[in-house]
Scaffold this motif. Structure first.
Motif, PDB file in Angstrom:
ATOM      1  N   THR A 211      -8.006  45.411  40.700  1.00  0.00           N
ATOM      2  CA  THR A 211      -8.734  46.258  39.755  1.00  0.00           C
ATOM      3  C   THR A 211      -8.768  47.686  40.291  1.00  0.00           C
ATOM      4  OG1 THR A 211     -10.857  45.710  40.803  1.00  0.00           O
ATOM      5  CG2 THR A 211     -10.173  44.363  38.936  1.00  0.00           C
ATOM      6  N   LYS A 213     -10.794  49.981  38.938  1.00  0.00           N
ATOM      7  CA  LYS A 213     -12.156  50.460  38.717  1.00  0.00           C
ATOM      8  C   LYS A 213     -13.120  49.295  38.883  1.00  0.00           C
ATOM      9  CE  LYS A 213     -10.755  53.949  35.290  1.00  0.00           C
ATOM     10  NZ  LYS A 213     -10.922  54.421  33.895  1.00  0.00           N
ATOM     11  N   ASP A 214     -14.390  49.606  39.160  1.00  0.00           N
ATOM     12  CA  ASP A 214     -15.416  48.566  39.199  1.00  0.00           C
ATOM     13  C   ASP A 214     -15.607  47.982  37.803  1.00  0.00           C
ATOM     14  OD1 ASP A 214     -15.728  49.299  41.820  1.00  0.00           O
ATOM     15  OD2 ASP A 214     -17.692  50.253  41.552  1.00  0.00           O
ATOM     16  N   ASP A 216     -18.439  45.676  35.742  1.00  0.00           N
ATOM     17  CA  ASP A 216     -19.778  45.080  35.779  1.00  0.00           C
ATOM     18  C   ASP A 216     -20.222  44.812  34.350  1.00  0.00           C
ATOM     19  OD1 ASP A 216     -22.320  44.218  36.302  1.00  0.00           O
ATOM     20  OD2 ASP A 216     -23.003  46.038  37.311  1.00  0.00           O
ATOM     21  N   LYS A 223     -18.661  40.655  37.780  1.00  0.00           N
ATOM     22  CA  LYS A 223     -18.943  41.840  38.569  1.00  0.00           C
ATOM     23  C   LYS A 223     -17.900  41.919  39.677  1.00  0.00           C
ATOM     24  CE  LYS A 223     -22.735  44.372  40.750  1.00  0.00           C
ATOM     25  NZ  LYS A 223     -24.198  44.352  41.062  1.00  0.00           N
ATOM     26  N   LYS A 225     -15.739  44.725  42.309  1.00  0.00           N
ATOM     27  CA  LYS A 225     -15.486  46.057  42.836  1.00  0.00           C
ATOM     28  C   LYS A 225     -14.003  46.376  42.692  1.00  0.00           C
ATOM     29  CE  LYS A 225     -19.564  47.298  44.461  1.00  0.00           C
ATOM     30  NZ  LYS A 225     -20.259  48.526  43.982  1.00  0.00           N
ATOM     31  N   ALA A 226     -13.674  47.639  42.642  1.00  0.00           N
ATOM     32  CA  ALA A 226     -12.268  48.026  42.602  1.00  0.00           C
ATOM     33  C   ALA A 226     -11.569  47.506  43.847  1.00  0.00           C
ATOM     34  CB  ALA A 226     -12.151  49.547  42.516  1.00  0.00           C
ATOM     35  N   HIS A 229      -8.444  40.985  44.401  1.00  0.00           N
ATOM     36  CA  HIS A 229      -9.291  39.808  44.214  1.00  0.00           C
ATOM     37  C   HIS A 229      -8.434  38.579  43.927  1.00  0.00           C
ATOM     38  CE1 HIS A 229     -12.812  42.478  43.687  1.00  0.00           C
ATOM     39  NE2 HIS A 229     -11.993  43.237  42.966  1.00  0.00           N
TER      40      HIS A 229
END
Length: 376
Positions: A211, A213-214, A216, A223, A225-226, A229
């Motif tokens: 990602t 960008k974050d 949420d 949720k 974070k950038a 993952h």
């Protein structure tokens, strides 16, 4: 999986390894990645069926598959089948509120259902390339009269949301509506529900994404974070459902995330090691066949195996993914309207087995979520 992969016997009995990797560990690319196209929620599952066709396992998996006779329900008043070697498949993601989906999908246990995700997959002649056209659920359309698979008739309706077709008359009315909008014959139908999708991703060991960008979104319980993952099933479901956490908060932004997720999934399927573990192979096939609903032509294990075998030469790099050309409704920013002239360029391309021209989607509404997610 590569076109050259040969599955093992797929008989349970071997111990399964860990289904999730340690946090921060990434799979390394191994040569040219090859994938299979069926759509995110069925791509990884259906291809493994080739290794499980023995004895009671075959009959158990075959019995899992649900099918609907769309041809019988719709009759002969349909667009003509193409004779150029191509195929069109309508794929729906269903969020039925009954049974195991109640907790996942939210809402009440009233048995109602919606098609929150709809994609038209066009497989080109030779089955080496495909175009995927996402249809926004919030598109206002004129829904045609239709007859569902139970024989009940449903009146036509004007200025209703696209996904009301499925809610009103199920698979048959959804197909009828898509064919009415596009003038393109749907050769096949595939549907996967929320709970099946979540289990499928968990059994695959997760999906690697990045990602920028974050994200949420309390509504989809996601949720992130950038960064990099490995999404488990619950997180993956949150990603393909989120709309308020990215872009302009519209369904169009969600579609862009879905398209990025599909490519990430297709890209890494071959590296998961499915065929080194018979139990894992069987568990995945069992989950996939329980999760999917098909048209009657694909409603058997043999048919699904044959269908998947014809698609596994398609890699993510040969998938052109677009959204049906739309603009926001001036009267309601939460709805979109099909741009008929530009959309016709898309439908003509599919009919004639040609690439979708870039001019068809230039200047259309996007949802402003492009580039937020990519495969790792």
């Amino acid at each position: 999986m590569s076109a050259e992969s040969t599955p093992g016997p797929g008989i349970p009995g071997h111990s399964t390894g860990p289904r999730h990797r340690a946090k921060g560990h990434r799979r390394k690319p191994k040569g040219r990645r090859r994938g299979l196209l069926v759509m995110a929620w069925t791509a990884a599952g259906i291809v493994v069926l080739g290794g499980t066709g023995a004895g009671y396992l075959y009959f158990k998996l075959n019995g899992n598959i649900k099918s609907v006779d769309i041809d019988q329900a719709l009759g002969t008043d349909r667009p003509e089948k193409a004779d150029n070697g191509s195929e069109n498949i309508l794929v729906l993601g269903s969020d039925t509120r009954a049974g195991s989906n109640k907790k996942i999908g939210g809402g009440t246990d009233d048995g109602s259902a919606r098609s929150d995700t709809a994609m038209i997959i066009h497989v080109y002649k030779g089955h080496q390339k495909a175009s995927v056209v996402s249809v926004p659920r919030d598109t206002l359309i004129d829904r045609p009269a239709c007859t569902d698979t139970k024989g009940d008739t449903h009146d036509a309706a004007s200025d209703v949301m696209f996904n009301s077709a499925y809610t009103t008359g199920g698979a048959a009315c959804a197909v009828k509506t898509v064919e009415s909008l596009t003038g393109v014959r749907m050769d096949h139908y595939l549907e996967v529900d929320f709970s099946g999708f979540q289990k499928l991703i968990d059994q695959l060991g997760g999906v690697d994404i990045t990602t920028t960008k974050d994200i949420d979104d309390p509504d989809s319980h996601l949720k992130l974070k950038a960064g990099e993952h490995t999404l488990n099933g619950k997180q993956a479901l949150g990603l393909v459902r989120t709309r308020h956490g990215v872009g302009d908060g519209s369904d169009l932004g969600r579609i862009q995330l879905q398209q990025a997720f599909i490519k990430a999934l297709v890209n890494q399927v071959k590296h998961i090691g499915l065929f080194s573990d018979g139990t894992k192979l069987y568990d995945l096939a069992n989950t996939a066949t329980k999760a999917v609903t098909t048209d009657s032509d694909l409603g058997s294990l043999n048919s699904l195996m044959s269908f998947a075998n014809g698609l596994k030469g398609i890699s993510a790099s040969h998938m052109n993914m677009v959204t049906m050309p739309v603009q926001y409704d001036p009267a309601n920013p939460n709805r979109v309207l099909m741009e008929k002239t530009k959309a016709q360029l898309v439908w003509n391309a599919l009919k004639n087995d040609k690439p979708i021209p870039k001019s068809a989607t230039k200047g259309t509404a996007t949802g402003e979520a492009g580039g937020v997610v990519s495969g790792s």
